[in-house]
Motif scaffolding. Structure first.
Motif, mmCIF file in Angstrom:
data_model
loop_
_atom_site.group_PDB
_atom_site.id
_atom_site.type_symbol
_atom_site.label_atom_id
_atom_site.label_comp_id
_atom_site.label_asym_id
_atom_site.label_seq_id
_atom_site.Cartn_x
_atom_site.Cartn_y
_atom_site.Cartn_z
ATOM 1 N N GLN A 167 0.833 -1.183 0.000
ATOM 2 C CA GLN A 167 0.000 0.000 0.000
ATOM 3 C C GLN A 167 0.874 1.241 0.000
ATOM 4 O O GLN A 167 1.966 1.240 0.554
ATOM 5 C CB GLN A 167 -0.926 -0.001 1.211
ATOM 6 N N VAL A 168 0.384 2.305 -0.634
ATOM 7 C CA VAL A 168 1.130 3.538 -0.754
ATOM 8 C C VAL A 168 0.267 4.695 -0.283
ATOM 9 O O VAL A 168 -0.914 4.771 -0.630
ATOM 10 C CB VAL A 168 1.563 3.779 -2.213
ATOM 11 N N GLY A 181 5.959 4.011 2.164
ATOM 12 C CA GLY A 181 5.969 2.608 1.775
ATOM 13 C C GLY A 181 7.203 2.248 0.980
ATOM 14 O O GLY A 181 7.826 3.089 0.339
#
Length: 123
Positions: free
Chosen positions: A1-2, A26
């Motif tokens: 996930q970012v 991330g």
């Protein structure tokens, strides 16, 4: 996930320049294509530019070609949009976005978005 945080917007006169930044959290930033979209007053969100995961390939909208440059620094987890020769019609909220699909220009295929940064260009 970012998670994405875009910044660098502001108010400039026509012909001026701005550099937008998109800082990502991330460890997988370098696996995502990064893009900039914008949404002007009363308009739909539109594609501006995209850069491949390694920075080697870019694609621009017709309105951005020759004036805007998208880039990224994977060591800093940051993408950029250098905007030169700005015009009043460039006035919009600019959003950075990340996708694991190669160089797409459709906003619905982007999974992660920044909060947006306002760019206002006066004549």
């Amino acid at each position: 996930q970012v998670q994405l945080a875009d910044s660098g917007g502001g108010s400039v006169q026509a012909g001026g320049s701005l550099r937008l930044s998109c800082a990502a959290s991330g460890r997988t930033f370098s696996t995502y294509a990064m893009a900039w979209f914008r949404q002007g007053p009363g308009k739909e969100r539109e594609f501006v530019a995209v850069v491949s995961h390694n920075g080697n390939i870019t694609k621009y909208s017709d309105s951005a070609k020759g004036r805007f440059t998208i880039s990224r620094d994977n060591a800093k987890n940051t993408a950029y949009l250098q905007m030169n020769n700005l015009k009043p019609e460039d006035t919009a909220v600019y959003y950075c976005a990340a996708s694991d699909i190669f160089l797409v220009v459709v906003s619905t295929l982007y999974d992660y978005w920044g909060q947006g940064t306002q760019v206002t260009v006066s004549s």
